[in-house]
Design an enzyme around this catalytic site. Structure first.
Site, short mmCIF file in Angstrom:
data_model
loop_
_atom_site.label_atom_id
_atom_site.label_comp_id
_atom_site.label_asym_id
_atom_site.label_seq_id
_atom_site.Cartn_x
_atom_site.Cartn_y
_atom_site.Cartn_z
N SER A 174 -14.41 21.29 25.38
CA SER A 174 -14.77 19.99 24.86
C SER A 174 -16.01 19.44 25.59
O SER A 174 -16.97 20.17 25.76
CB SER A 174 -13.57 19.07 25.00
OG SER A 174 -13.64 18.04 24.09
N ASP A 427 -10.13 22.89 14.55
CA ASP A 427 -10.51 21.80 15.45
C ASP A 427 -11.58 20.92 14.81
O ASP A 427 -12.67 21.41 14.48
CB ASP A 427 -11.06 22.42 16.74
CG ASP A 427 -11.54 21.38 17.73
OD1 ASP A 427 -11.18 20.19 17.58
OD2 ASP A 427 -12.29 21.76 18.66
N HIS A 452 -8.22 22.81 19.13
CA HIS A 452 -9.18 22.44 20.17
C HIS A 452 -9.04 23.32 21.43
O HIS A 452 -8.03 23.28 22.10
CB HIS A 452 -8.94 20.97 20.52
CG HIS A 452 -10.11 20.28 21.15
ND1 HIS A 452 -11.40 20.45 20.72
CD2 HIS A 452 -10.18 19.41 22.18
CE1 HIS A 452 -12.20 19.70 21.46
NE2 HIS A 452 -11.50 19.07 22.35
#
Ligand SMILES: *[C@@H]1O[C@H](CO)[C@@H](O)[C@H](O)[C@H]1NC(C)=O
Ligand SMILES: *[C@@H]1O[C@H](CO)[C@@H](O)[C@H](O)[C@H]1NC(C)=O
Ligand SMILES: *[C@@H]1O[C@H](CO)[C@@H](O)[C@H](O)[C@H]1NC(C)=O
Ligand SMILES: *[C@@H]1O[C@H](CO)[C@@H](O)[C@H](O)[C@H]1NC(C)=O
Ligand SMILES: *[C@@H]1O[C@H](CO)[C@@H](O)[C@H](O)[C@H]1NC(C)=O
Ligand SMILES: *[C@@H]1O[C@H](CO)[C@@H](O)[C@H](O)[C@H]1NC(C)=O
Ligand SMILES: *[C@@H]1O[C@H](CO)[C@@H](O)[C@H](O)[C@H]1NC(C)=O
Ligand SMILES: *[C@@H]1O[C@H](CO)[C@@H](O)[C@H](O)[C@H]1NC(C)=O
Ligand SMILES: *[C@@H]1O[C@H](CO)[C@@H](O)[C@H](O)[C@H]1NC(C)=O
Ligand SMILES: *[C@@H]1O[C@H](CO)[C@@H](O)[C@H](O)[C@H]1NC(C)=O
Length: 497
Positions: A174, A427, A452
Site C-alpha cells: 500500500s 483490490d 490488498h
C-alpha cells in the site's frame, strides 16, 4: 466545520489509506486497527534511532527517535541480505505482524529483518504528543523526510562491519509499497531492489480516473452476487426516504444500534460514509481465508456479507435496511460483543489517523469520485477546490496535487529498475497501481484472485494459485537483485576501500 475521524474496529488492516469525503468535510479512516496481540508468531527486538526532524535544511537541528524492529535470528554469514520494510501510516506492529512473506523467506536467504516506523506514526513522533498541534510541527511529515529517515537507519545498520556490503531489499504494501518503490528509484545506491505490493503510485491527478476505485469495489460485490449490488444501490434511496421524517431517522438509529443518535442530515451523511467505507474495506480484505485481527472475519467476507443482501424484491425501505443491517452486523459485530455501532468515536490514538489525513491534504492527493451509474454509490464528484478549502480549514495547508508525480515520476518510469509492482485485481487500490512493465527490471505482476497485498501475507493453504506464483516471482527477483549487487560489488572493490 465538523472534523471527525472514524476508525472501524473490524477493519484492522494494513492499508490504512483513508480518503477525505468531500461533501461532508469529514475524514474517513477506511481502516486502521492495530493488532497488538501477544499471540503473534513474529518476534523481534524493538530499538530506537535518532534522526533529524528536517533532513533537507540547515536551519533547524532538532532530532527525534524513530522506532524500528529487528530480528537477526536467521542472519547468516558476512554481508547477509537486509530485508527492510518501509513502514507506512500506522503503528509498526501492524506491519510486522501482517507481512508474513518476509518472515517466511528470511531463513532461506539468511536475511536480517528490519521494520522501520514511519515518522509521525506509532511511537515515532518528532514532537511527541505535540506533533499534531500545528502545521509548524506537522510540516515535517512528508514521504521524502520518511525516506531520508530510512536512509539514515540503513547507513547506521551498515556501520556494522559485517553488514557493510549487505544488499538491501525494500518491502512494502500500500503506501508502504509506494515508499519501497520510490526508495529504490531515489536511492539505488542504498536499496538494491523493491517489492512494492498494492502500491497505488499512479493514484494521482491526471493518471487515474477518480472513479476507478469505486468501480472496482462495485465489481467485487457484483461478482459475488449481482443482487447484492442492486440492494446496496437501492439502500441509498431507502435511507433517503426514511430520513425525510424524524420517525424514520429514529428508526435507522435504533435499527443499526448507532452509538448516540442520528438526528441531523450531517449525521446521516456520516452514516452513509461509514457504509461506503465498510464496502471499500470489505473489498480490500476480501481474503480467501479467515483473517483474525481484532475480530475474526470469515473467508471471502464479501460473500458472507452478500448472503444477507440477495433479495431484490423487497419493496419497503425498512425491509431493505433490515437486511442491510444484518450484513453490517456480520462485519462490525462478528464477535457479538459490540454494544453499539460507533461511527464517531475516534481512536485514542487519533494522531495516527490524522497523520494520513494531513498527508492526503499535502502530498498524497488521491482524487476519488462516484457517479452512481458505473458504481453502486451515491454520485459524488471530485471537486479539488472544495477539497483544498477543507484541507486549509483543517490543517492550514494547501494541497499540492502534482507534487508526487513531479518528484517521483508517474508518466515516465522507464529509468526505474529492480522493482516488482504487484497488484491484486480484487483490490480497489489496483486502480492506481502500475499494471504494465515499465522497464526491463521494473515489472508489474497481476494477481487476479488477490485482494490488498495478499502476496505480502504469510503463506496459507487457501492461497490462490496466482498469489503462490507471485511470491515465487518475488523470490526469483530478490535472488537476482542480490546476485547482481554482489557481482557489481566484486567488480567495484577498488572504489570501496
Ligand atoms: C525472530 O523471529 C523468530 C520467529 O518469530 C523467533 O523465533 C525469534 O526468537 C526471533 N528473534 C529475535 C531476536 O527476536
Ligand atoms: C542547535 O542550534 C542551536 C541554535 O543555533 C545551538 O545553540 C545548538 O548548539 C545546536 N545544537 C546542536 C546539537 O547542534
Ligand atoms: C505529553 O507528553 C508529556 C511529556 O512526555 C507528558 O508529560 C504529558 O502528560 C503529555 N500530555 C498529554 C496530553 O498526553
Ligand atoms: C422511496 O420513496 C419513493 C417515493 O415515495 C418511492 O417511489 C420509492 O419506491 C421508495 N424507495 C424505496 C427503495 O422503497
Ligand atoms: C439468500 O440467501 C439465503 C441465505 O444464504 C438463502 O437461504 C436464500 O435462498 C437466498 N435467496 C436468494 C434469492 O438467493
Ligand atoms: C423475486 O421475484 C422474482 C420474480 O417475481 C422471483 O422469480 C424470485 O423468486 C423472487 N425472489 C425472492 C427472493 O423472493
Ligand atoms: C452484536 O451482536 C450481539 C449478539 O448477537 C447483539 O446482542 C448486539 O446487539 C449486537 N450489537 C450491535 C451494535 O448490533
Ligand atoms: C467546487 O467547490 C467550490 C467550492 O466549494 C464551489 O464553489 C464550486 O461550485 C464547486 N464546483 C463544482 C463543479 O461543483
Ligand atoms: C512483466 O514482465 C515479467 C517478466 O518478463 C512477466 O512475467 C510479466 O508477465 C510482465 N507483466 C506484464 C503485466 O506484462
Ligand atoms: C562483474 O564481472 C564479471 C566477471 O568479469 C562479469 O561477468 C559481470 O557481468 C560483472 N558484473 C557487473 C554488474 O558488471
Amino acid at each position: 466545520m465538523d472534523y471527525k475521524a472514524y476508525n472501524f474496529t473490524l477493519l484492522s488492516f494494513i492499508l490504512t489509506i483513508q480518503f477525505i469525503k468531500l461533501n461532508s468535510l469529514q475524514v474517513i479512516t477506511a481502516s486502521t486497527e492495530v493488532t497488538k496481540s501477544n499471540s503473534s508468531p513474529y518476534k523481534y527486538v524493538t530499538k530506537k534511532f535518532t534522526v533529524p526532524v528536517d533532513h533537507f535544511s540547515f536551519s533547524i537541528n532538532n532530532t527525534f527517535e524513530m522506532r524500528y524492529f529487528i530480528n537477526d535470528t536467521w542472519r547468516s554469514g558476512k554481508n547477509p541480505p537486509i530485508f527492510f520494510y518501509t513502514g507506512n501510516e500506522g503503528d509498526l506492529e501492524t506491519f510486522a505482524e501482517n507481512t508474513g512473506f518476509m518472515w517466511d523467506i528470511a531463513p532461506t536467504f539468511g536475511a536480517l529483518i528490519v521494520f522501520a516506523e514511519h515518522r509521525y506514526y506509532g511511537e515515532s513522533k518528532p514532537f511527541g504528543n505535540k506533533s499534531f498541534d500545528n502545521v509548524k510541527n506537522l510540516g515535517y511529515l512528508t514521504s521524502q523526510q520518511a525516506l531520508a529517515d530510512y536512509v539514515d537507519l540503513i547507513v547506521h545498520l551498515k556501520s556494522d562491519p559485517s553488514l557493510k556490503h549487505s544488499p538491501v531489499i525494500a518491502f512494502g504494501g500500500s503506501y508502504g509499497g509506494m515508499l519501497s518503490a520510490w526508495f529504490r528509484m531515489k536511492y539505488p545506491h542504498i536499496i538494491h531492489g523493491a517489492i512494492a505490493a498494492s502500491a497505488p503510485v499512479l493514484q494521482f491527478t491526471g493518471y487515474t480516473d477518480c472513479q476507478s476505485f469505486s468501480r472496482i469495489v462495485t465489481s467485487d460485490f457484483r461478482a459475488v452476487d449481482p443482487n447484492c449490488e442492486k440492494v446496496i444501490r437501492k439502500s441509498w434511496e431507502s435511507i433517503k426516504n426514511l430520513t425525510s421524517s424524524d420517525d424514520g431517522k429514529k428508526w435507522i438509529s435504533t435499527k443499526f444500534k448507532v452509538c448516540g443518535s442520528l438526528t441531523t442530515n450531517e449525521n446521516f451523511k456520516t452514516f452513509k460514509d461509514f457504509l461506503v467505507s465498510i464496502y471499500s474495506n470489505l473489498a480490500m480484505v476480501n481474503y480467501p481465508y479467515a483473517t483474525d485481527f481484532l475480530s475474526p472475519l470469515p473467508p471471502y467476507p464479501i460473500r458472507e456479507f452478500c448472503k444477507f443482501l440477495n433479495n431484490t424484491n423487497l419493496s419497503s425501505d425498512k425491509d431493505v435496511l433490515t437486511n442491510l443491517q444484518k450484513g453490517i452486523n456480520l462485519y462490525a459485530n462478528y464477535t457479538g460483543k459490540l454494544k453499539c455501532l460507533d461511527l464517531s468515536n475516534p481512536e485514542p490514538d487519533l494522531g495516527a489517523a490524522s497523520g494520513w489525513d494531513y498527508q492526503a491534504c499535502t502530498e498524497m492527493v488521491m482524487p476519488m469520485c462516484n457517479d452512481g451509474v458505473n458504481d453502486m454509490f451515491e454520485p459524488e464528484p471530485w471537486n479539488f477546490t472544495e477539497f483544498s478549502e477543507n484541507c486549509f480549514s483543517h490543517f492550514n495547508v494547501t494541497p499540492k496535487p502534482d507534487l508526487v508525480c513531479n518528484i517521483y515520476g508517474c508518466d515516465d518510469l522507464s529509468t526505474a529498475s529492480n522493482i516488482v509492482f504487484s497488484n491484486g485485481l480484487l483490490d480497489p487500490w489496483s486502480s492506481g497501481g502500475v499494471l504494465r512493465n515499465v522497464s526491463s527490471s521494473a515489472v508489474a505482476i497481476i494477481i487476479p484472485e488477490g485482494a490488498h497485498h495478499l502476496d505480502l501475507r504469510g503463506s496459507h493453504p487457501a492461497d490462490p494459485y496466482s498469489v503462490i506464483k507471485a511470491r515465487e516471482y518475488h523470490i526469483y527477483s530478490i535472488k537476482k537483485w542480490i546476485k547482481q549487487y554482489r557481482e557489481s560489488f566484486n567488480n567495484d572493490t577498488v572504489f570501496a576501500i
